[in-house]
Design a protein around this motif. Structure first.
Motif, mmCIF file in Angstrom:
data_model
loop_
_atom_site.group_PDB
_atom_site.id
_atom_site.type_symbol
_atom_site.label_atom_id
_atom_site.label_comp_id
_atom_site.label_asym_id
_atom_site.label_seq_id
_atom_site.Cartn_x
_atom_site.Cartn_y
_atom_site.Cartn_z
ATOM 1 N N LYS A 78 -2.406 -1.741 7.440
ATOM 2 C CA LYS A 78 -3.076 -2.626 6.484
ATOM 3 C C LYS A 78 -2.070 -3.348 5.593
ATOM 4 O O LYS A 78 -2.328 -4.438 5.113
ATOM 5 N N ARG A 79 -0.920 -2.740 5.393
ATOM 6 C CA ARG A 79 0.105 -3.323 4.523
ATOM 7 C C ARG A 79 1.168 -4.106 5.295
ATOM 8 O O ARG A 79 2.118 -4.601 4.714
ATOM 9 N N MET A 80 1.010 -4.202 6.604
ATOM 10 C CA MET A 80 1.989 -4.906 7.433
ATOM 11 C C MET A 80 1.854 -6.410 7.221
ATOM 12 O O MET A 80 0.756 -6.950 7.228
ATOM 13 N N GLY A 81 2.983 -7.083 7.023
ATOM 14 C CA GLY A 81 2.996 -8.528 6.857
ATOM 15 C C GLY A 81 3.008 -9.227 8.201
ATOM 16 O O GLY A 81 3.039 -8.597 9.262
ATOM 17 N N TYR A 82 3.002 -10.553 8.162
ATOM 18 C CA TYR A 82 2.997 -11.340 9.386
ATOM 19 C C TYR A 82 4.302 -11.245 10.159
ATOM 20 O O TYR A 82 4.388 -11.678 11.290
ATOM 21 N N ASP A 83 5.318 -10.659 9.564
ATOM 22 C CA ASP A 83 6.591 -10.453 10.251
ATOM 23 C C ASP A 83 6.730 -9.009 10.743
ATOM 24 O O ASP A 83 7.802 -8.576 11.107
ATOM 25 N N ASN A 84 5.616 -8.263 10.718
ATOM 26 C CA ASN A 84 5.554 -6.855 11.121
ATOM 27 C C ASN A 84 6.304 -5.927 10.160
ATOM 28 O O ASN A 84 6.572 -4.785 10.496
ATOM 29 N N ILE A 85 6.629 -6.405 8.978
ATOM 30 C CA ILE A 85 7.367 -5.603 8.001
ATOM 31 C C ILE A 85 6.401 -4.926 7.033
ATOM 32 O O ILE A 85 5.431 -5.527 6.575
ATOM 33 N N VAL A 86 6.703 -3.659 6.722
ATOM 34 C CA VAL A 86 5.963 -2.898 5.714
ATOM 35 C C VAL A 86 6.982 -2.489 4.658
ATOM 36 O O VAL A 86 7.984 -1.848 4.973
ATOM 37 N N VAL A 87 6.727 -2.887 3.419
ATOM 38 C CA VAL A 87 7.613 -2.532 2.307
ATOM 39 C C VAL A 87 6.937 -1.422 1.515
ATOM 40 O O VAL A 87 5.794 -1.569 1.075
ATOM 41 N N LEU A 88 7.655 -0.316 1.347
ATOM 42 C CA LEU A 88 7.094 0.857 0.686
ATOM 43 C C LEU A 88 7.997 1.306 -0.451
ATOM 44 O O LEU A 88 9.028 1.922 -0.212
ATOM 45 N N ASN A 89 7.626 0.993 -1.670
ATOM 46 C CA ASN A 89 8.348 1.552 -2.809
ATOM 47 C C ASN A 89 7.582 2.771 -3.310
ATOM 48 O O ASN A 89 6.526 3.124 -2.777
ATOM 49 N N ALA A 90 8.080 3.433 -4.327
ATOM 50 C CA ALA A 90 7.475 4.674 -4.814
ATOM 51 C C ALA A 90 6.028 4.452 -5.267
ATOM 52 O O ALA A 90 5.143 5.275 -4.993
ATOM 53 N N TYR A 91 5.761 3.341 -5.940
ATOM 54 C CA TYR A 91 4.413 3.054 -6.425
ATOM 55 C C TYR A 91 3.432 2.878 -5.266
ATOM 56 O O TYR A 91 2.332 3.434 -5.275
ATOM 57 N N ILE A 92 3.826 2.111 -4.259
ATOM 58 C CA ILE A 92 2.959 1.869 -3.101
ATOM 59 C C ILE A 92 2.718 3.173 -2.340
ATOM 60 O O ILE A 92 1.596 3.464 -1.925
ATOM 61 N N LYS A 93 3.767 3.975 -2.178
ATOM 62 C CA LYS A 93 3.600 5.255 -1.486
ATOM 63 C C LYS A 93 2.636 6.167 -2.240
ATOM 64 O O LYS A 93 1.810 6.846 -1.625
ATOM 65 N N LYS A 94 2.724 6.146 -3.560
ATOM 66 C CA LYS A 94 1.815 6.974 -4.370
ATOM 67 C C LYS A 94 0.376 6.503 -4.171
ATOM 68 O O LYS A 94 -0.541 7.321 -3.999
ATOM 69 N N GLN A 95 0.164 5.191 -4.178
ATOM 70 C CA GLN A 95 -1.178 4.639 -3.934
ATOM 71 C C GLN A 95 -1.695 5.042 -2.555
ATOM 72 O O GLN A 95 -2.859 5.421 -2.402
ATOM 73 N N MET A 96 -0.835 4.953 -1.560
ATOM 74 C CA MET A 96 -1.227 5.286 -0.195
ATOM 75 C C MET A 96 -1.576 6.770 -0.079
ATOM 76 O O MET A 96 -2.573 7.125 0.563
ATOM 77 N N ALA A 97 -0.771 7.623 -0.697
ATOM 78 C CA ALA A 97 -1.031 9.063 -0.651
ATOM 79 C C ALA A 97 -2.385 9.378 -1.300
ATOM 80 O O ALA A 97 -3.147 10.202 -0.783
#
Length: 170
Positions: A78-97
């Protein structure tokens, strides 16, 4: 494989005709009368080929990964961009968890590491991953059609064979 044969395989030779009606409103400067002009414009675009859905749990099975990783993979995609890249910083990982109802972010990190070990994700840098473009694609058909994935089921084993054409100038 020659380029023309490859183009045929990826649908470059299949075109579909699209038609759109263009309406222009024009005001006659001498009378002030509103005139409406309608034109039809036709164009040919590449036709998206027939497709088959591939379920994410099958990707996990093919790579001998537990079904529990499916939820993590869904959230990452769901977080993958049009270049197939997923950027995961600490805040995003916490949200995902939290979204996955994991007690700790470490559970998500463990799942990400398993996906990286199996080549489903490729670590590009700190907190930056590329989803394997042989398995996933996001964007226009013109970009996605260059990716090919063949799964060969033989003697109870699954192997992957991919052929692709990539143009980094786009």
């Amino acid at each position: 494989m020659d380029r023309e044969h490859l183009k045929g395989m990826i649908g470059d030779t299949e075109k579909k005709k699209i038609t759109r009606e263009i309406t222009e409103k024009i005001i006659d400067q001498t009378t002030g009368e509103l005139l409406i002009e309608k034109n039809t414009e036709e164009a040919y675009v590449s036709k998206e080929p027939d497709f088959i859905k591939l379920y994410l749990d099958n990707i996990l099975m093919i790579n001998n990964l537990p079904n529990g990783l499916q939820k993590s993979l869904n959230v990452l995609l769901k977080r993958m961009g049009y270049d197939n890249i997923v950027v995961l910083n600490a805040y995003i990982k916490k949200q995902m968890a939290e979204e996955l109802e994991y007690k700790t972010v470490q559970s998500l990190n463990n799942n990400i590491n398993k996906l990286v070990q199996q080549g489903i994700m490729i670590r590009k840098g700190t907190g930056t991953y590329e989803m394997n473009s042989f398995l996933f694609g996001r964007g226009t058909w013109d970009n996605i059609k260059k990716i090919r994935l063949n799964l060969v089921f033989e003697n109870g084993q699954v192997t992957q064979k991919a052929e692709f054409e990539r143009n980094d100038e786009e």
